[in-house]
Scaffold this motif. Structure first.
Motif, PDB file in Angstrom:
ATOM      1  N   ARG A   1      -5.187   9.312  -1.474  1.00 32.20           N
ATOM      2  CA  ARG A   1      -5.743   8.811  -0.218  1.00 32.20           C
ATOM      3  C   ARG A   1      -5.412   7.341   0.015  1.00 32.20           C
ATOM      4  N   ALA A   2      -5.226   6.548  -1.059  1.00 39.77           N
ATOM      5  CA  ALA A   2      -4.877   5.139  -0.869  1.00 39.77           C
ATOM      6  C   ALA A   2      -4.788   4.423  -2.211  1.00 39.77           C
TER       7      ALA A   2
ATOM      8  N   VAL B   1      -1.087   4.943  11.862  1.00 41.81           N
ATOM      9  CA  VAL B   1      -1.761   3.820  12.522  1.00 41.81           C
ATOM     10  C   VAL B   1      -3.036   3.447  11.774  1.00 41.81           C
ATOM     11  N   GLU B   2      -3.805   4.433  11.353  1.00 39.80           N
ATOM     12  CA  GLU B   2      -5.050   4.169  10.625  1.00 39.80           C
ATOM     13  C   GLU B   2      -4.777   3.480   9.291  1.00 39.80           C
ATOM     14  N   ALA B   3      -3.766   3.955   8.566  1.00 43.35           N
ATOM     15  CA  ALA B   3      -3.449   3.353   7.272  1.00 43.35           C
ATOM     16  C   ALA B   3      -2.994   1.904   7.445  1.00 43.35           C
ATOM     17  N   ARG B   4      -2.167   1.650   8.432  1.00 41.49           N
ATOM     18  CA  ARG B   4      -1.710   0.283   8.683  1.00 41.49           C
ATOM     19  C   ARG B   4      -2.879  -0.634   9.020  1.00 41.49           C
ATOM     20  N   GLU B   5      -3.779  -0.175   9.887  1.00 38.13           N
ATOM     21  CA  GLU B   5      -4.935  -0.996  10.261  1.00 38.13           C
ATOM     22  C   GLU B   5      -5.834  -1.271   9.065  1.00 38.13           C
ATOM     23  N   ASP B   6      -6.004  -0.272   8.193  1.00 40.63           N
ATOM     24  CA  ASP B   6      -6.833  -0.467   7.000  1.00 40.63           C
ATOM     25  C   ASP B   6      -6.207  -1.498   6.066  1.00 40.63           C
TER      26      ASP B   6
ATOM     27  N   LYS C   1      -6.796  -4.930   7.585  1.00 41.85           N
ATOM     28  CA  LYS C   1      -8.208  -5.330   7.467  1.00 41.85           C
ATOM     29  C   LYS C   1      -8.625  -5.589   6.024  1.00 41.85           C
ATOM     30  N   GLY C   2      -7.830  -5.124   5.069  1.00 41.69           N
ATOM     31  CA  GLY C   2      -8.207  -5.305   3.667  1.00 41.69           C
ATOM     32  C   GLY C   2      -9.181  -4.272   3.166  1.00 41.69           C
ATOM     33  N   SER C   3      -9.224  -3.115   3.818  1.00 45.97           N
ATOM     34  CA  SER C   3     -10.117  -2.049   3.376  1.00 45.97           C
ATOM     35  C   SER C   3      -9.296  -0.886   2.847  1.00 45.97           C
ATOM     36  N   ARG C   4      -9.959   0.000   2.086  1.00 51.87           N
ATOM     37  CA  ARG C   4      -9.416   1.280   1.635  1.00 51.87           C
ATOM     38  C   ARG C   4      -8.434   1.180   0.460  1.00 51.87           C
TER      39      ARG C   4
ATOM     40  N   PRO D   1       0.804  -1.223   0.000  1.00 52.96           N
ATOM     41  CA  PRO D   1       0.000   0.000   0.000  1.00 52.96           C
ATOM     42  C   PRO D   1       0.836   1.271   0.000  1.00 52.96           C
ATOM     43  N   HIS D   2       0.215   2.379  -0.406  1.00 53.72           N
ATOM     44  CA  HIS D   2       0.813   3.711  -0.294  1.00 53.72           C
ATOM     45  C   HIS D   2      -0.281   4.727   0.025  1.00 53.72           C
TER      46      HIS D   2
END
Length: 322
Positions: free
Chosen positions: A118-119, A282-287, A290-293, A79-80
């Motif tokens: 954003r992702a 932290v939010e990006a890592r969790e997403d 979870k496989g979201s975003r 991800p980025h």
């Protein structure tokens, strides 16, 4: 390209306070970093001495590597956020796939430009039937706050403008503008990136912007940049305040010129993410976990990268230099 460090450092960078007011000659050495099974890169940014040059915030130089009997580059989906990636080759090919559905083979002197916004997630690999040698650079550009949440995008530009600085010098404009020639690649901050080739015996001066800070990294050969010899595995940070840059070479050489207005905003860099706070990271890592975003990359033969563990200590502002 991903930062494949299993324990990536979390740092804060940006801001103008560590940008010299005038010219300097600061020679930086690369550190060796493994990239997959058969590729090793020379990491020049972030560096023990400096983290950013304008909005340029990450620079890996790899090769030339003989991959005739090797798989070559194999970077699984990862991800980025908050940045752009720039793929630039001198030899070989890299197959790019991303979560937008893009599938593009990038070849020498073609621009592969991905705006994460954003992702986004993507993979990079040498095609199954690939050239013998792989040689290139992967670079990241930080997005300013006004654009870091924009929609992700991928661009592929085959035709790029060139600048001639007299006998023996030729520069391909990868991003931004140099001597009146402008790249078609999308930019969101005043910036320039150019591939400069010098024929043996060349002595020339390249026009540059006094308000930009600059650095030069060597791709091949050995050149003299403002009186300092620069070879592969090193980067010369030049500061600002110049209107021309003296270049010379006794052998055929190739350099990358990177520059831009000093990046005013302070940002946090960890793994493949650029944010403005620890909470962004932290939010990006969790997403990603979870496989979201970030969407899904289709077609890569293998699992995606797992996110490393976050560092146990809180982020501390360290500025653009250490």
């Amino acid at each position: 390209m991903s930062n494949l460090d299993v324990q990536p450092a979390a740092t804060e960078c940006g801001g103008r306070e560590d940008v010299p007011d005038g010219p300097v000659r600061e020679l930086l050495s690369a550190r060796a970093v493994p990239l997959g099974e058969s590729t090793q890169v020379r990491r020049l940014l972030p560096n023990l001495g400096r983290r950013m040059v304008g909005a340029w915030c990450f620079v890996d130089h790899y090769g030339p590597d003989d991959i005739a009997q090797e798989p070559g580059m194999q970077v699984p989906p990862h991800p980025h956020i908050g940045l752009q990636t720039v793929s630039w080759l001198h030899e070989g090919e890299v197959l790019h796939r991303d979560s937008l559905g893009s599938k593009q083979t990038v070849r020498p002197r073609e621009l592969g430009l991905m705006t994460a916004g954003r992702a986004i997630s993507h993979s990079e690999e040498s095609p199954r039937d690939h050239a013998r040698y792989l040689h290139g650079a992967q670079l990241w550009v930080a997005l300013p706050d006004a654009h870091r949440h924009r929609a992700p995008a991928f661009e592929h530009h085959v035709a790029l403008p060139e600048v001639s600085g007299g006998s023996g010098l030729r520069a391909t404009v990868i991003l931004g503008e140099l001597d009146g020639a402008a790249s078609p690649g999308s930019t969101f901050t005043p910036i320039v990136g150019a591939d400069v080739t010098l024929a043996a015996g060349t002595s020339a001066r390249l026009p540059v912007e006094p308000d930009f800070e600059y650095a030069v990294m060597a791709m091949s050969g050995e050149a003299e940049v403002d009186g300092v010899r620069v070879g592969p595995g090193s980067m010369l940070y030049l500061g600002s305040g110049r209107s021309t840059l003296p270049l010379s070479a006794e052998v055929d050489s190739s350099l990358m010129l990177l520059g831009g207005e000093p990046f005013e905003e302070r940002l946090v860099m960890w793994w493949n993410f650029f944010g403005r706070s620890a909470e962004d990271i932290v939010e990006a890592r969790e997403d990603w976990i979870k496989g979201s975003r970030f969407g899904e990359v289709h077609g890569y033969a293998g699992p995606r990268l797992s996110a490393p563990a976050l560092p146990p200590t809180p982020l501390k502002p360290r500025g653009r230099t250490r």
